[in-house]
Design a protein around this motif. Structure first.
Motif, PDB file in Angstrom:
ATOM      1  N   GLU A 234       0.826  -1.213   0.000  1.00  0.00           N
ATOM      2  CA  GLU A 234       0.000   0.000   0.000  1.00  0.00           C
ATOM      3  C   GLU A 234       0.860   1.263   0.000  1.00  0.00           C
ATOM      4  O   GLU A 234       0.531   2.249  -0.667  1.00  0.00           O
ATOM      5  CB  GLU A 234      -0.938  -0.008   1.209  1.00  0.00           C
ATOM      6  N   GLU A 235       1.976   1.265   0.753  1.00  0.00           N
ATOM      7  CA  GLU A 235       2.876   2.427   0.784  1.00  0.00           C
ATOM      8  C   GLU A 235       3.474   2.687  -0.599  1.00  0.00           C
ATOM      9  O   GLU A 235       3.532   3.820  -1.069  1.00  0.00           O
ATOM     10  CB  GLU A 235       4.005   2.192   1.791  1.00  0.00           C
ATOM     11  N   ILE A 236       3.922   1.597  -1.255  1.00  0.00           N
ATOM     12  CA  ILE A 236       4.516   1.742  -2.592  1.00  0.00           C
ATOM     13  C   ILE A 236       3.468   2.246  -3.577  1.00  0.00           C
ATOM     14  O   ILE A 236       3.716   3.187  -4.346  1.00  0.00           O
ATOM     15  CB  ILE A 236       5.102   0.394  -3.063  1.00  0.00           C
ATOM     16  N   ALA A 237       2.280   1.639  -3.562  1.00  0.00           N
ATOM     17  CA  ALA A 237       1.212   2.021  -4.495  1.00  0.00           C
ATOM     18  C   ALA A 237       0.763   3.460  -4.266  1.00  0.00           C
ATOM     19  O   ALA A 237       0.532   4.219  -5.226  1.00  0.00           O
ATOM     20  CB  ALA A 237       0.027   1.065  -4.345  1.00  0.00           C
ATOM     21  N   ALA A 238       0.657   3.870  -2.991  1.00  0.00           N
ATOM     22  CA  ALA A 238       0.216   5.237  -2.684  1.00  0.00           C
ATOM     23  C   ALA A 238       1.233   6.261  -3.157  1.00  0.00           C
ATOM     24  O   ALA A 238       0.868   7.319  -3.701  1.00  0.00           O
ATOM     25  CB  ALA A 238      -0.010   5.378  -1.178  1.00  0.00           C
ATOM     26  N   ALA A 239       2.518   5.962  -2.967  1.00  0.00           N
ATOM     27  CA  ALA A 239       3.563   6.904  -3.393  1.00  0.00           C
ATOM     28  C   ALA A 239       3.582   7.053  -4.908  1.00  0.00           C
ATOM     29  O   ALA A 239       3.715   8.159  -5.440  1.00  0.00           O
ATOM     30  CB  ALA A 239       4.927   6.424  -2.893  1.00  0.00           C
ATOM     31  N   ILE A 240       3.411   5.941  -5.620  1.00  0.00           N
ATOM     32  CA  ILE A 240       3.410   5.992  -7.086  1.00  0.00           C
ATOM     33  C   ILE A 240       2.174   6.727  -7.597  1.00  0.00           C
ATOM     34  O   ILE A 240       2.244   7.522  -8.541  1.00  0.00           O
ATOM     35  CB  ILE A 240       3.495   4.563  -7.658  1.00  0.00           C
ATOM     36  N   GLU A 241       1.031   6.510  -6.947  1.00  0.00           N
ATOM     37  CA  GLU A 241      -0.190   7.199  -7.340  1.00  0.00           C
ATOM     38  C   GLU A 241      -0.053   8.703  -7.137  1.00  0.00           C
ATOM     39  O   GLU A 241      -0.509   9.508  -7.961  1.00  0.00           O
ATOM     40  CB  GLU A 241      -1.372   6.656  -6.532  1.00  0.00           C
ATOM     41  N   LEU A 242       0.580   9.087  -6.046  1.00  0.00           N
ATOM     42  CA  LEU A 242       0.812  10.504  -5.761  1.00  0.00           C
ATOM     43  C   LEU A 242       1.702  11.134  -6.827  1.00  0.00           C
ATOM     44  O   LEU A 242       1.471  12.263  -7.277  1.00  0.00           O
ATOM     45  CB  LEU A 242       1.452  10.658  -4.379  1.00  0.00           C
ATOM     46  N   GLU A 394      18.477   6.274  -2.453  1.00  0.00           N
ATOM     47  CA  GLU A 394      17.249   6.231  -1.658  1.00  0.00           C
ATOM     48  C   GLU A 394      16.445   7.524  -1.633  1.00  0.00           C
ATOM     49  O   GLU A 394      15.317   7.527  -1.150  1.00  0.00           O
ATOM     50  CB  GLU A 394      17.593   5.812  -0.219  1.00  0.00           C
ATOM     51  N   ILE A 395      16.990   8.635  -2.133  1.00  0.00           N
ATOM     52  CA  ILE A 395      16.329   9.916  -1.887  1.00  0.00           C
ATOM     53  C   ILE A 395      15.358  10.349  -2.989  1.00  0.00           C
ATOM     54  O   ILE A 395      14.589  11.291  -2.794  1.00  0.00           O
ATOM     55  CB  ILE A 395      17.358  11.056  -1.640  1.00  0.00           C
ATOM     56  N   TYR A 396      15.343   9.676  -4.145  1.00  0.00           N
ATOM     57  CA  TYR A 396      14.532  10.156  -5.265  1.00  0.00           C
ATOM     58  C   TYR A 396      13.192   9.431  -5.367  1.00  0.00           C
ATOM     59  O   TYR A 396      13.089   8.251  -5.036  1.00  0.00           O
ATOM     60  CB  TYR A 396      15.300   9.997  -6.584  1.00  0.00           C
ATOM     61  N   PRO A 397      12.147  10.127  -5.879  1.00  0.00           N
ATOM     62  CA  PRO A 397      10.858   9.466  -6.141  1.00  0.00           C
ATOM     63  C   PRO A 397      11.017   8.360  -7.182  1.00  0.00           C
ATOM     64  O   PRO A 397      11.878   8.442  -8.062  1.00  0.00           O
ATOM     65  CB  PRO A 397       9.982  10.601  -6.685  1.00  0.00           C
ATOM     66  N   THR A 398      10.175   7.350  -7.095  1.00  0.00           N
ATOM     67  CA  THR A 398      10.302   6.177  -7.972  1.00  0.00           C
ATOM     68  C   THR A 398      10.268   6.551  -9.447  1.00  0.00           C
ATOM     69  O   THR A 398      11.041   6.045 -10.254  1.00  0.00           O
ATOM     70  CB  THR A 398       9.167   5.177  -7.671  1.00  0.00           C
ATOM     71  N   GLU A 462       9.320   5.824   0.488  1.00  0.00           N
ATOM     72  CA  GLU A 462       8.115   6.631   0.293  1.00  0.00           C
ATOM     73  C   GLU A 462       8.046   7.819   1.265  1.00  0.00           C
ATOM     74  O   GLU A 462       7.218   8.712   1.088  1.00  0.00           O
ATOM     75  CB  GLU A 462       6.878   5.747   0.481  1.00  0.00           C
ATOM     76  N   GLN A 463       8.896   7.854   2.294  1.00  0.00           N
ATOM     77  CA  GLN A 463       8.893   8.966   3.251  1.00  0.00           C
ATOM     78  C   GLN A 463       9.881  10.072   2.881  1.00  0.00           C
ATOM     79  O   GLN A 463       9.959  11.080   3.576  1.00  0.00           O
ATOM     80  CB  GLN A 463       9.234   8.435   4.656  1.00  0.00           C
ATOM     81  N   MET A 464      10.622   9.892   1.804  1.00  0.00           N
ATOM     82  CA  MET A 464      11.646  10.877   1.457  1.00  0.00           C
ATOM     83  C   MET A 464      11.059  12.232   1.068  1.00  0.00           C
ATOM     84  O   MET A 464      11.669  13.274   1.309  1.00  0.00           O
ATOM     85  CB  MET A 464      12.532  10.344   0.322  1.00  0.00           C
ATOM     86  N   ASP A 465       9.874  12.237   0.455  1.00  0.00           N
ATOM     87  CA  ASP A 465       9.234  13.514   0.103  1.00  0.00           C
ATOM     88  C   ASP A 465       9.067  14.380   1.341  1.00  0.00           C
ATOM     89  O   ASP A 465       9.343  15.583   1.325  1.00  0.00           O
ATOM     90  CB  ASP A 465       7.858  13.273  -0.531  1.00  0.00           C
ATOM     91  N   GLU A 466       8.602  13.766   2.399  1.00  0.00           N
ATOM     92  CA  GLU A 466       8.367  14.500   3.639  1.00  0.00           C
ATOM     93  C   GLU A 466       9.665  15.095   4.181  1.00  0.00           C
ATOM     94  O   GLU A 466       9.713  16.248   4.614  1.00  0.00           O
ATOM     95  CB  GLU A 466       7.764  13.537   4.672  1.00  0.00           C
ATOM     96  N   ILE A 467      10.743  14.313   4.135  1.00  0.00           N
ATOM     97  CA  ILE A 467      12.034  14.767   4.668  1.00  0.00           C
ATOM     98  C   ILE A 467      12.574  15.942   3.860  1.00  0.00           C
ATOM     99  O   ILE A 467      13.044  16.933   4.424  1.00  0.00           O
ATOM    100  CB  ILE A 467      13.048  13.600   4.663  1.00  0.00           C
ATOM    101  N   PHE A 468      12.490  15.856   2.543  1.00  0.00           N
ATOM    102  CA  PHE A 468      13.141  16.866   1.700  1.00  0.00           C
ATOM    103  C   PHE A 468      12.260  18.080   1.419  1.00  0.00           C
ATOM    104  O   PHE A 468      12.703  19.030   0.788  1.00  0.00           O
ATOM    105  CB  PHE A 468      13.612  16.230   0.390  1.00  0.00           C
ATOM    106  N   ASN A 469      11.023  18.067   1.891  1.00  0.00           N
ATOM    107  CA  ASN A 469      10.158  19.236   1.726  1.00  0.00           C
ATOM    108  C   ASN A 469      10.096  20.090   2.987  1.00  0.00           C
ATOM    109  O   ASN A 469       9.282  21.003   3.087  1.00  0.00           O
ATOM    110  CB  ASN A 469       8.744  18.794   1.319  1.00  0.00           C
TER     111      ASN A 469
END
Length: 497
Positions: A234-242, A394-398, A462-469
């Protein structure tokens, strides 16, 4: 299957072994007595010409690596990480064969470039593949296997070179055997990778969700219906959908502020990794030990072999440090301090050695200089060696990970080629100043990490967006604390120091 993630990581990281072996083997090959004459070059020719040829032999590998790192993301995104690794390994093997059977310098240079394409492509693909299949709590340690096998490859190449120089009479076999052995890790990748699981994130982004779920279960050794498998899926699918909801093309997505910041950090880390001076020593260690006062080629290569052992031991130490509370940031900063001290002391010793009469025996200053080369290896191998590859993977979106890793890895190899070409010139013209230059870069890179690199230990991809924003200056935040505490502090208008 139990330990499948470890097995897949180990086989994939043979790409690191071929990276290290091909990088290190040339330092001993260049001092083999028949290497230049067999390829139609007079080793007694003008020293500037010979130095230029040496630089070309080393730098053509990096040029190929740069091209491979830039171009392979097309294959990785379209046909999958596994196919791309196999394809790259086949190209590398062709280049290795060309080097081994070379009868002139043009053939040797062509082999170096082709092998470089495969090495550069795998240096982008393997860390990404490992990051995309590893459990978050072990991602750092599994990523360290990449650097571990790089330095094992370097060490093996040094000792193979020493064995051939010490035990074989001068002939073409002295340099053909070390170059021929690099084909072995390429063959292991070609044969082994097809039996390994595909990247989880690639399967998900290609909408192969059922296969992705089954692969997660296999990698985590859990039943498909297990809640942990469901949660990760679910985490992987949610991040890709976002990512898809952004409705922007991949190129424009790179230039969004949060992603551009990550790309800048990745490029700078890869640039700094090369300007630590590690490959200046990897490529020209025998010449560096000779400048310290070790007189014979055999002794130089022996000292280089010991350097390889030191590198292996301390990258092994990093395996146990990378996912501890020390984290990525502190480890990089500590490594910068050690490397800076080692290079400044080494430069000072070389400065004093050059004032002595030629042919003077190795005295206290020489031994201190040798120890500082090994101290540099200690500082580099538990910090800037493995951590840079881990962070960049590890830091980039899929959706843009392959493209971003292509760019950052290409920067690494472009700087690698610059170092390979410039080092003989720097050692000949500014001598001890070469080490002061690398020591000064260590200061700059430590400061960069303090201000700009947030902690990523223990986070899912999937948590990297939060860290880098959260803000540009990383020193204002502690990203190693739980996400809930960060959110609570932000709601109160507080910073967690």
């Amino acid at each position: 299957m139990k330990y499948l993630a470890l097995i897949a990581t180990t086989i994939a990281c043979f790409g690191g072994f071929l990276f290290g072996y091909d990088t290190g083997v040339i330092s001993s090959v260049l001092v083999m007595p028949t290497f230049f004459t067999d390829l139609g070059i007079d080793p007694k020719a003008q020293s500037a010409y010979v130095a230029d040829v040496k630089g070309n032999v080393v730098a053509l590998l990096q040029a190929g690596c740069c091209a491979g790192a830039l171009l392979i993301n097309v294959f990785a995104d379209r046909w999958g990480r596994k196919f791309a690794i196999v394809f790259s390994s086949i190209i590398f093997t062709i280049g290795g064969i060309l080097q081994t059977v070379a009868t002139n310098m043009s053939m040797m240079l062509a082999g170096r470039f082709i092998a470089g394409f495969g090495v550069g492509a795998n240096s982008m693909l393997v860390p990404m593949y490992v990051a995309e299949i590893a459990p978050r709590k072990l991602r750092g340690r599994l990523g360290t296997l990449w650097q571990f096998l790089i330095v094992v490859g370097i060490m093996v190449s040094y000792w193979v070179g020493y064995g051939c120089l010490h035990n074989l009479s001068p002939s073409s076999s002295q340099w053909k055997i070390p170059l021929g052995l690099q084909i072995v890790p390429g063959a292991i990748l070609v044969i082994g990778i097809p039996f390994m699981p595909e990247s989880l994130r690639w399967l998900a982004i290609r909408d192969k969700n059922e296969q992705c779920r089954k692969t997660i279960a296999r990698l985590r050794d859990l039943p498909e219906e297990d809640p942990l498998v469901t949660q990760e899926m679910e985490e992987i699918a949610a991040a890709i959908e976002l990512e898809r909801e952004s409705k922007s093309g991949r190129f424009s997505e790179i230039f969004q502020s949060g992603n551009l910041r990550r790309l800048f950090i990745g490029c700078m880390l890869q640039l700094f990794q090369q300007w630590t001076g590690t490959n200046a020593i990897n490529y020209y260690a025998p010449q560096i030990f000779n400048s310290i006062g070790l007189s014979s080629a055999e002794t130089d290569v022996l000292a280089t072999g010991v350097y390889g052992i030191v590198k292996v031991v301390f990258v092994f130490v990093s395996f146990f440090m990378v996912d501890t509370k020390l984290g990525r940031r502190r480890t990089l900063m500590i490594g910068s301090v050690i490397m800076c001290a080692a290079f400044y002391i080494l430069g000072g010793m070389i400065f004093m050695i050059l004032k002595e009469p030629k042919g003077s025996p190795v005295g206290a200053k020489g031994y201190v200089a040798i120890i500082m080369v090994y101290c540099f290896a200690i500082g580099y191998e538990f910090s800037w060696g493995p951590i840079v590859w881990i962070v960049c993977s590890e830091i980039y979106p899929t959706r843009i990970r392959a493209m971003c890793l292509s760019l950052t890895t290409a920067i690494n190899w472009a700087m690698n080629a610059t170092i390979a070409k410039a080092t003989p010139v720097m050692l000949a013209n500014i001598t001890y100043g070469t080490y002061f230059l690398f020591g000064s870069f260590a200061v700059v890179m430590g400061v960069f990490v303090y201000f700009f690199l947030p902690e990523t230990r223990g986070r899912s991809l999937e948590q990297m967006d939060e860290i880098f924003n959260r803000g540009i200056f990383a020193f204002r935040y502690d990203n190693s604390v739980p996400t809930e505490k960060i959110r609570e502090a932000e709601e109160k208008g507080e910073y967690i120091e």
